[in-house]
Write a protein that holds these residues in place. Structure first.
Motif, PDB file in Angstrom:
ATOM      1  N   GLN A 112     -30.154  15.614 -25.565  1.00  0.00           N
ATOM      2  CA  GLN A 112     -30.136  15.864 -24.345  1.00  0.00           C
ATOM      3  C   GLN A 112     -30.048  17.457 -23.776  1.00  0.00           C
ATOM      4  O   GLN A 112     -30.079  18.170 -24.492  1.00  0.00           O
ATOM      5  N   ILE A 113     -29.986  17.389 -22.453  1.00  0.00           N
ATOM      6  CA  ILE A 113     -30.115  18.912 -21.886  1.00  0.00           C
ATOM      7  C   ILE A 113     -28.449  19.327 -21.660  1.00  0.00           C
ATOM      8  O   ILE A 113     -27.612  18.386 -21.559  1.00  0.00           O
ATOM      9  N   ALA A 114     -28.141  20.460 -22.242  1.00  0.00           N
ATOM     10  CA  ALA A 114     -26.862  20.845 -22.586  1.00  0.00           C
ATOM     11  C   ALA A 114     -25.869  21.139 -21.343  1.00  0.00           C
ATOM     12  O   ALA A 114     -24.729  20.705 -21.395  1.00  0.00           O
ATOM     13  N   ARG A 115     -26.435  21.674 -20.302  1.00  0.00           N
ATOM     14  CA  ARG A 115     -25.211  21.710 -18.909  1.00  0.00           C
ATOM     15  C   ARG A 115     -26.113  21.592 -17.649  1.00  0.00           C
ATOM     16  O   ARG A 115     -27.249  21.550 -17.855  1.00  0.00           O
ATOM     17  N   GLN A 116     -25.180  21.550 -16.743  1.00  0.00           N
ATOM     18  CA  GLN A 116     -25.894  21.437 -15.634  1.00  0.00           C
ATOM     19  C   GLN A 116     -26.696  22.791 -15.246  1.00  0.00           C
ATOM     20  O   GLN A 116     -26.224  23.720 -15.680  1.00  0.00           O
ATOM     21  N   HIS A 117     -27.872  22.753 -14.569  1.00  0.00           N
ATOM     22  CA  HIS A 117     -28.937  23.554 -14.194  1.00  0.00           C
ATOM     23  C   HIS A 117     -29.380  24.090 -15.521  1.00  0.00           C
ATOM     24  O   HIS A 117     -30.305  24.975 -15.502  1.00  0.00           O
ATOM     25  N   GLY A 118     -29.312  23.534 -16.559  1.00  0.00           N
ATOM     26  CA  GLY A 118     -30.358  23.744 -17.894  1.00  0.00           C
ATOM     27  C   GLY A 118     -31.458  22.759 -17.548  1.00  0.00           C
ATOM     28  O   GLY A 118     -31.525  21.949 -16.870  1.00  0.00           O
ATOM     29  N   TRP A 119     -32.362  22.992 -18.657  1.00  0.00           N
ATOM     30  CA  TRP A 119     -33.625  22.453 -18.502  1.00  0.00           C
ATOM     31  C   TRP A 119     -34.147  22.172 -19.935  1.00  0.00           C
ATOM     32  O   TRP A 119     -33.598  22.826 -20.903  1.00  0.00           O
ATOM     33  N   ALA A 120     -35.014  21.420 -20.143  1.00  0.00           N
ATOM     34  CA  ALA A 120     -35.741  21.078 -21.440  1.00  0.00           C
ATOM     35  C   ALA A 120     -37.163  20.834 -20.897  1.00  0.00           C
ATOM     36  O   ALA A 120     -37.570  20.090 -19.963  1.00  0.00           O
ATOM     37  N   GLN A 121     -38.230  21.258 -22.000  1.00  0.00           N
ATOM     38  CA  GLN A 121     -39.424  20.755 -21.906  1.00  0.00           C
ATOM     39  C   GLN A 121     -39.710  19.657 -22.942  1.00  0.00           C
ATOM     40  O   GLN A 121     -39.385  19.952 -24.178  1.00  0.00           O
ATOM     41  N   VAL A 122     -40.299  18.663 -22.689  1.00  0.00           N
ATOM     42  CA  VAL A 122     -40.582  17.749 -23.438  1.00  0.00           C
ATOM     43  C   VAL A 122     -42.157  17.463 -23.454  1.00  0.00           C
ATOM     44  O   VAL A 122     -42.700  17.511 -22.274  1.00  0.00           O
ATOM     45  N   PHE A 123     -42.735  17.375 -24.751  1.00  0.00           N
ATOM     46  CA  PHE A 123     -44.179  17.400 -25.007  1.00  0.00           C
ATOM     47  C   PHE A 123     -44.806  16.720 -26.106  1.00  0.00           C
ATOM     48  O   PHE A 123     -43.727  16.411 -26.887  1.00  0.00           O
ATOM     49  N   VAL A 124     -45.697  15.932 -26.058  1.00  0.00           N
ATOM     50  CA  VAL A 124     -46.332  15.288 -27.145  1.00  0.00           C
ATOM     51  C   VAL A 124     -47.049  16.132 -28.121  1.00  0.00           C
ATOM     52  O   VAL A 124     -47.941  16.766 -27.663  1.00  0.00           O
ATOM     53  N   GLU A 125     -46.844  16.437 -29.209  1.00  0.00           N
ATOM     54  CA  GLU A 125     -47.407  17.115 -30.168  1.00  0.00           C
ATOM     55  C   GLU A 125     -48.597  16.459 -30.956  1.00  0.00           C
ATOM     56  O   GLU A 125     -49.257  17.174 -31.453  1.00  0.00           O
ATOM     57  N   ALA A 126     -48.211  15.230 -31.042  1.00  0.00           N
ATOM     58  CA  ALA A 126     -49.121  14.277 -31.719  1.00  0.00           C
ATOM     59  C   ALA A 126     -49.247  13.010 -31.639  1.00  0.00           C
ATOM     60  O   ALA A 126     -47.910  12.399 -31.080  1.00  0.00           O
ATOM     61  N   ASN A 127     -50.274  12.081 -31.593  1.00  0.00           N
ATOM     62  CA  ASN A 127     -50.282  10.807 -31.493  1.00  0.00           C
ATOM     63  C   ASN A 127     -51.569  10.103 -31.993  1.00  0.00           C
ATOM     64  O   ASN A 127     -52.557   9.707 -31.486  1.00  0.00           O
ATOM     65  N   ALA A 128     -51.459   9.955 -33.376  1.00  0.00           N
ATOM     66  CA  ALA A 128     -52.492   9.629 -34.188  1.00  0.00           C
ATOM     67  C   ALA A 128     -53.135   8.288 -33.770  1.00  0.00           C
ATOM     68  O   ALA A 128     -54.336   7.802 -33.851  1.00  0.00           O
ATOM     69  N   THR A 129     -52.107   7.339 -33.574  1.00  0.00           N
ATOM     70  CA  THR A 129     -52.502   5.753 -33.563  1.00  0.00           C
ATOM     71  C   THR A 129     -52.700   5.523 -32.079  1.00  0.00           C
ATOM     72  O   THR A 129     -53.132   4.414 -31.496  1.00  0.00           O
ATOM     73  N   GLY A 130     -52.236   6.360 -31.075  1.00  0.00           N
ATOM     74  CA  GLY A 130     -52.402   6.012 -29.663  1.00  0.00           C
ATOM     75  C   GLY A 130     -50.854   5.253 -29.215  1.00  0.00           C
ATOM     76  O   GLY A 130     -50.543   4.904 -28.012  1.00  0.00           O
ATOM     77  N   THR A 131     -50.066   4.833 -30.147  1.00  0.00           N
ATOM     78  CA  THR A 131     -48.938   4.198 -29.621  1.00  0.00           C
ATOM     79  C   THR A 131     -47.639   4.704 -30.786  1.00  0.00           C
ATOM     80  O   THR A 131     -46.815   4.051 -30.961  1.00  0.00           O
ATOM     81  N   ALA A 132     -47.756   5.893 -31.178  1.00  0.00           N
ATOM     82  CA  ALA A 132     -46.631   6.649 -31.873  1.00  0.00           C
ATOM     83  C   ALA A 132     -46.499   8.075 -31.258  1.00  0.00           C
ATOM     84  O   ALA A 132     -46.664   9.187 -32.240  1.00  0.00           O
TER      85      ALA A 132
END
Length: 143
Positions: A112-132
């Protein structure tokens, strides 16, 4: 999202032989290349309840504004390279969950994001099968 194109500076065949770009032309290419690197969000998406990230969120900022807990769900079908920033604007917690065969990694196993006004970047680093999709989360995070 489109991949930026970059201008190559013609340095000529040897130093000061007059065959490369002028100083002014080279400086303009440098400015253009830097401008292509700067990411500007095309839109801010306001989120006030549980939300599943969509492919149409590419290039957007998700701004979560809620007094209660909001869960952002990370799908299993996104391609490597897809990412989106998430801002915790409200006082309520913002947590991340995965669906199907997706997984999420964080250097501290945070979800989770730590505090109010904090942010997180979420990104896909790999997906070999298209469903993982292997998601990664970085930024202001907490357990």
């Amino acid at each position: 999202m489109t991949t930026p194109t970059f201008a190559t500076i013609n340095i000529g065949t040897s130093a000061n032989d007059g065959t490369g770009d002028t100083l002014r032309a080279a400086a303009q290419k440098i400015n253009d290349n830097f401008a292509a690197c700067v990411h500007r969000y095309t839109q801010i998406v306001d989120v006030t309840a549980n939300y599943t990230i969509q492919s149409s969120d590419a290039g957007k900022l998700l701004r979560v504004n809620s007094a209660g807990t909001v869960t952002i769900t990370l799908p299993d079908s996104f391609d490597a390279g897809f990412g989106v920033p998430v801002l915790r604007r409200g006082a309520g917690a913002v947590q991340f969950a995965t669906t199907g065969g997706a997984s999420m990694n964080n250097e501290f196993s945070h979800t989770q994001i730590a505090r109010q006004h904090g942010w997180a970047q979420v990104f896909v680093e790999a997906n070999a099968t298209g469903t993982a999709a292997a998601w990664n989360m970085s930024g202001s995070t907490a357990p």
